[in-house]
Each structure stands twice: as structure tokens, then as C-alpha cells.
Enzyme design. Structure first.
Site, PDB file in Angstrom:
ATOM      1  N   HIS A  75       0.808  -1.222   0.000  1.00 52.45           N
ATOM      2  CA  HIS A  75       0.000   0.000   0.000  1.00 52.45           C
ATOM      3  C   HIS A  75       0.845   1.278   0.000  1.00 52.45           C
ATOM      4  O   HIS A  75       0.338   2.343  -0.347  1.00 52.45           O
ATOM      5  CB  HIS A  75      -0.958   0.010   1.200  1.00 52.45           C
ATOM      6  CG  HIS A  75      -2.002  -1.062   1.108  1.00 52.45           C
ATOM      7  ND1 HIS A  75      -3.306  -0.812   0.764  1.00 52.45           N
ATOM      8  CD2 HIS A  75      -1.920  -2.403   1.282  1.00 52.45           C
ATOM      9  CE1 HIS A  75      -3.979  -1.957   0.733  1.00 52.45           C
ATOM     10  NE2 HIS A  75      -3.153  -2.941   1.038  1.00 52.45           N
ATOM     11  N   ASP A 192     -11.929  -5.397   0.746  1.00 53.22           N
ATOM     12  CA  ASP A 192     -10.784  -6.307   0.696  1.00 53.22           C
ATOM     13  C   ASP A 192     -11.247  -7.752   0.453  1.00 53.22           C
ATOM     14  O   ASP A 192     -12.095  -8.261   1.175  1.00 53.22           O
ATOM     15  CB  ASP A 192     -10.091  -6.171   2.066  1.00 53.22           C
ATOM     16  CG  ASP A 192      -8.949  -7.131   2.297  1.00 53.22           C
ATOM     17  OD1 ASP A 192      -8.418  -7.665   1.313  1.00 53.22           O
ATOM     18  OD2 ASP A 192      -8.579  -7.324   3.474  1.00 53.22           O
ATOM     19  N   HIS A 365      -6.529 -10.368   7.507  1.00 52.89           N
ATOM     20  CA  HIS A 365      -7.633 -10.090   6.573  1.00 52.89           C
ATOM     21  C   HIS A 365      -8.915 -10.792   6.998  1.00 52.89           C
ATOM     22  O   HIS A 365      -8.889 -11.887   7.552  1.00 52.89           O
ATOM     23  CB  HIS A 365      -7.256 -10.545   5.158  1.00 52.89           C
ATOM     24  CG  HIS A 365      -6.059  -9.833   4.611  1.00 52.89           C
ATOM     25  ND1 HIS A 365      -6.152  -8.641   3.934  1.00 52.89           N
ATOM     26  CD2 HIS A 365      -4.738 -10.138   4.668  1.00 52.89           C
ATOM     27  CE1 HIS A 365      -4.926  -8.250   3.589  1.00 52.89           C
ATOM     28  NE2 HIS A 365      -4.057  -9.136   4.020  1.00 52.89           N
ATOM     29  N   ASP A 440      14.232  -1.945 -11.218  1.00 56.73           N
ATOM     30  CA  ASP A 440      15.428  -2.789 -11.250  1.00 56.73           C
ATOM     31  C   ASP A 440      16.605  -1.924 -10.824  1.00 56.73           C
ATOM     32  O   ASP A 440      17.053  -1.076 -11.579  1.00 56.73           O
ATOM     33  CB  ASP A 440      15.627  -3.324 -12.669  1.00 56.73           C
ATOM     34  CG  ASP A 440      16.819  -4.272 -12.762  1.00 56.73           C
ATOM     35  OD1 ASP A 440      17.514  -4.435 -11.751  1.00 56.73           O
ATOM     36  OD2 ASP A 440      17.054  -4.847 -13.839  1.00 56.73           O
TER      37      ASP A 440
END
Length: 554
Positions: A75, A192, A365, A440
């Protein structure tokens, strides 16, 4: 003309991670969350993946703020990268702000970023949006859901949450507020879906504390605990259990040290008296007086636990007489790496406690019953499942339908979908750019699909370089082509194949040289050699290495 609210998820759908959602109303925009995702096994060399912020860059003048639900990487991980493209003020709770500050410092963005802290229960005015912060429980402190108020009504965006009636900090999720919003009328719910496949309820975090007490009591070994660094309440329970059993605690691993510092400074973690000590000092104590808290619950190669397991940690050597407690579950895709570390710990003679059944970890969750409670309390007109892979979004949609919601009031969207809501209708109308941007090293977005395809090929089939010495006078081959291979075959044992390759390349080069005019253009020559060598290799070895012809003019 009916008023419209647009909701555009830029990440977090059909995947776990890189959560980011755009809300657009009356010509103004707010963004909720800005996360990263971990690379898959086939993404060679990639450090992390962030959402594509093209749409935000294009509409930067209309953005009124970035609102963050909580401080997990999926997040907040993309914040520094996105801020470098488009600066916006950030609103979040105190602990989340502490974690974001660490990132801003690292990227030199502290001065240029406006970071505002908000307490749960407060409302922030951002243009035509009023964003209300609602306290929820999750596996990190100071998590919130948002009620996003516009003239059209309220949208409830849950963020990651669970319903924990015995949380460690004593702050139960504000269910009453969700109920009040439901009575006032909720236009849409975005919730969620991570744990939607599990029936029942998620266990309370306090269950894990009881397990720690059970594991610590009467144990004669040194105890090493690994968990997610961000789970402040979990670490608090380790400290409490250690203090109760008269043990000292030392911390190792950069992210763990950072988070301990931030959470104690801000008052989210309370250190029991005389419990915390330095990693170098703890070694002098008897084994049954030591607890070490470390990073590495996902088996990451650079983490402290990995280094302990493979004997490269400077301070801690693991062996018989050590009990290692892994207080975390595998993030999907990490099972193999964790297995590798657990095997190595067993090999060193340590006792490893990692069984799910022993309540060493609980999820952050909501399971099905908790999700149903939020649906029942908010009574939304429309529903958009968030945070999950395709099957999770679909199952969440089925649960909403079981609770009486019409299928045409539910949008199962994709990243980039533009969801348009009016007072009476919900529809997906077009899309905006929303892909994966690869980070990267210090490069962001410079490694694209083409480079990834090349890396995949190099990793799977290796490469063959054909050096062609050509006369600058008449363009003819001067000597035999030279063949160099990497990651394809061991040359010393394959001299016949190398000789064959030389003659295949020579024939192709001679053929190309005779047919072309005496130009400086080598592309025909390269093309002929490349296809001849590739075809020959595929026929004889059934492999497809990358073939790179190099022309040197002499």
C-alpha cells in the site's frame, strides 16, 4: 445530465499487491494507496513492481491528495517512485506517516513532500471530496478504512481489515461508524477480498500471544522469533512474553530495527522495563534468558534469519539448543524459499516451530463472516470487490449476491477499468493505461517487456555470439567465424558441435556476401547468419538460445 463518480483501480485487481485506486468527481481526483508487488520467479533481476502512473501524470493538475489506509509495502511501497513523477500531498495516520518518512528520507523526497497526519475519526477536506478516517483492525498498527463523501453520497473503501474483538492495543474496529454510514446511505462499497475463500472468522491477534507464552514457558533453549517487521502488535507480544519469563530481547535485521525505532518513538510499542538489549550483549547471557527477534519470515536471501541459517550472520550462529519460531504464513509464491530456510535450520540441529495448527500466526484479513458483517452494516447500493485474484473477486461477488445484492450492481473490474457510478447505475466505461512498471536497481520503468523476454531467454537457453571477421576492402570473410557461448553448452565437451556451427555460419556468411552489393550495410549478413545458426541449433539441440552475430571489419 446525471452526476457521475468515476472509480479507476490502477492496481490490486487480479493480483495480490500494488494496490492503488483513483476516485474522480466534479473534475477533481484523489488517490487511495500507492503500493508495490513482489516480482514472480520468471522476472529475472526485478526488485519490485509498481503501478503505471501515466493517468495521474496526465491529470496532475486535478489531483487533490493521496490517502493511505496503512503502512504495508503493498500500500505504500510505490510512493517514492510515483512522487518523482507527480507530486501530491499525502494524508495518513501517525504510524503510517512514520513508515512513509523512512522511504522519503531514503529517496531524498522529504523536503518536497507534504505529509499530513490524521487521527481516526477525523475528516480531511480535499477539493470536492471529504475523506473520513475510520479505525479498523489489521496486522499493522494504525490502519484505517475511508468513507469518501461527495455530494452524490458516501463511498466506503475498507482497505485491508479484519474484525478483532480482542486486539492488542484495545482499539476495536469502529463497527458503529460503519453502521451509521449504512443508515445514512452508502452509494458504493469497495472491500478487501484477500481472505474471501475462507469461511468463518479470522482468529484474534491475542491468540498468538498465548502461543508465545506457551512456547517460552519452561523452555531451556535460546529462542529466535521471526515475523513480519511491520506487525508491531506481534512484536509487542514477543516482548511481553519474554519479560514475563525473565528473558532479554535483541533485535536484528534492518527493517525490524527501523520499525522498532519508529513504533517506540510514536508510542505504538511499549518496551517492558529492562527487556531490550543489544545483539552483541545478549550473547553473554545463559541460553534460557535470550530471545532474538529477526526479519526473514519469507525466507528472503538478504534477511537476518537466512544469514543465520546459512552461517553468514555476523553475530548469531544457530545450532542445537536453539528454538526458532516462525510466526508468519508464506506469501503466495514464497513457499519454496521458506522451505529452504527451514530445512537448513533443521540441518543445523535447531528446533523449528512453524506449524499452522499451533496458532503461531493469524491473518490480518477478514474471512467470509466478517465480510458479510461489513456488507450488512453498510448496506451499499453498489459493490466493487478489491484486493484479490480473479477467483477471490468472483467469490466476493457471489457473497454479496447471497446477501441480496443484484448482479448488475456489482462491478468485477480490471486494473485500468473506468467504473462510472450515477445515483442509479453502475457501469464499466472504457479504460486507462494500467500496467506493471518494473523497478530494477535504480532504474524505474527502463526494463520493459522486450528486455524481460530477452532475460527469460538468456536464463532458459543461454546465448551464442558469432564473430564474423570481414574485409573492409571487399566485404568477404577473412577467416573462420569465431563462436562464443554463455549458458548454452560447455564448449570443451562439444567441439564437434562448435565446428559444425562454424561451418554453418561460414556458409551463410559467404552466401550473403556473394549476393549483396559492396555496401557498408551489415544487416543482411547478420540476418542470414542469425537465421542459419538458429535453425541449425534448433534442429540439432532442440534449444533456442539467443544468437548474436557481430561483424568486425579488418
Amino acid at each position: 445530465m446525471a452526476e457521475k463518480l468515476k472509480i479507476i483501480p490502477l492496481g490490486g485487481l487480479d493480483e495480490i499487491g500494488k494496490n492503488m485506486t483513483v476516485y474522480e468527481y466534479g473534475g477533481e481526483i484523489i488517490v487511495v494507496d500507492c503500493g508495490m508487488a513482489f516480482p514472480g520467479d520468471d522476472m529475472y533481476g526485478i526488485d519490485s513492481i509498481i503501478p503505471d502512473a501515466t493517468y495521474l501524470v496526465k491529470n496532475r493538475a486535478r489531483i487533490r491528495g493521496l490517502f493511505i489506509t496503512h503502512g504495508h509495502e503493498d500500500h505504500i511501497g510505490a510512493i517514492p517512485y510515483v512522487l518523482k513523477q507527480v507530486n501530491m500531498p499525502i494524508y495518513c495516520t501517525r504510524f503510517t506517516a512514520g513508515l512513509i518518512k523512512l522511504k522519503l528520507d531514503e529517496h531524498g523526497l522529504t523536503k518536497s513532500t507534504k505529509l499530513t497526519t490524521v487521527e481516526p475519526g477525523e475528516t480531511v477536506r480535499a477539493g470536492k471530496f471529504n475523506v473520513e478516517f475510520i479505525h479498523v483492525n489489521h496486522s499493522i498498527a494504525d490502519s484505517v478504512a475511508f468513507a469518501i463523501h461527495t455530494k452524490m453520497g458516501a463511498v466506503v473503501h475498507t482497505g485491508d481489515f479484519k474484525i478483532d474483538s480482542t486486539p492488542i492495543d484495545g482499539d476495536v474496529i469502529d463497527l458503529a461508524r460503519f453502521g451509521e454510514l449504512g443508515k445514512e446511505g452508502v452509494l458504493a462499497l469497495l472491500a478487501d477480498s484477500t481472505n474471501v475463500e475462507r469461511s468463518g472468522y479470522t482468529m484474534s491477534e491475542s491468540v498468538v500471544g498465548k502461543t508465545f507464552m506457551r512456547q517460552f514457558t519452561g523452555c531451556k533453549d535460546r529462542i529466535i522469533v521471526t515475523t513480519f517487521a511491520s506487525n508491531v502488535h506481534r512484536i509487542q507480544q514477543v516482548l511481553d512474553a519474554a519479560a514475563a519469563c525473565g528473558r532479554k530481547v535483541a533485535v536484528t535485521g534492518r527493517s525490524m530495527e527501523n520499525i522498532m525505532r519508529v513504533s517506540t518513538e510514536l508510542g505504538y510499542m511499549h518496551l517492558p522495563k529492562n527487556t531490550l538489549t543489544d545483539i552483541n550483549k545478549i550473547k553473554g547471557l545463559p541460553k534460557d534468558k535470550q530471545v532474538i527477534v529477526t526479519t526473514g519470515s519469507q525466507g528472503e536471501e538478504m534477511s537476518a534469519l537466512y544469514r543465520m541459517a546459512f552461517s553468514t550472520h555476523k553475530q548469531v550462529e544457530i545450532g542445537a539448543g536453539d528454538k526458532v519460531i516462525i510466526s508468519a504464513s508464506a506469501i503466495p509464491g514464497n513457499e519454496v524459499t521458506i522451505g529452504r530456510v527451514i530445512n537448513e535450520l533443521f540441518r543445523k540441529g535447531a528446533t523449528v516451530v512453524y506449524d499452522r495448527a499451533d496458532m503461531l500466526h493469524v491473518s490480518g484479513h477478514a474471512c467470509q463472516e466478517e465480510l458479510k458483517i461489513i456488507h450488512a452494516l453498510t448496506k451499499p447500493r453498489f459493490f466493487i470487490p478489491l484486493h484479490g485474484e480473479q477467483r477471490m473477486l468472483q467469490i466476493h461477488s457471489q457473497i454479496a449476491q447471497q446477501m441480496g445484492m443484484a448482479r448488475n450492481h456489482i462491478a468485477i473490474a480490471e486494473n485500468g477499468s473506468v467504473i462510472e457510478i450515477t445515483a442509479k447505475t453502475l457501469k464499466i466505461n472504457g479504460s486507462v493505461p494500467a500496467g506493471e512498471v518494473f523497478v530494477d536497481g535504480s532504474g524505474v520503468g527502463d526494463v520493459g517487456a522486450v528486455v524481460m523476454r530477452d532475460r527469460k531467454r538468456l536464463a532458459e537457453d543461454g546465448m551464442v555470439v558469432v564473430v564474423l571477421p570481414v574485409s573492409s576492402h571487399d566485404g568477404q570473410l577473412i577467416s573462420l567465424p569465431e563462436i562464443i557461448t554463455r549458458g548454452f553448452i560447455y564448449v570443451k565437451e562439444s567441439e564437434d558441435l562448435m565446428k559444425e556451427l562454424q561451418s554453418v555460419a561460414e556458409d551463410a556468411a559467404v552466401g550473403a556476401a556473394s549476393s549483396r552489393r559492396r555496401g557498408r550495410d551489415d544487416s543482411d549478413l547478420k540476418g542470414a547468419v542469425k537465421s542459419a545458426v538458429s535453425n541449425y541449433l534448433f534442429k540439432t539441440t532442440k534449444r533456442n538460445p539467443m544468437v548474436i552475430p557481430v561483424v568486425t571489419r579488418l
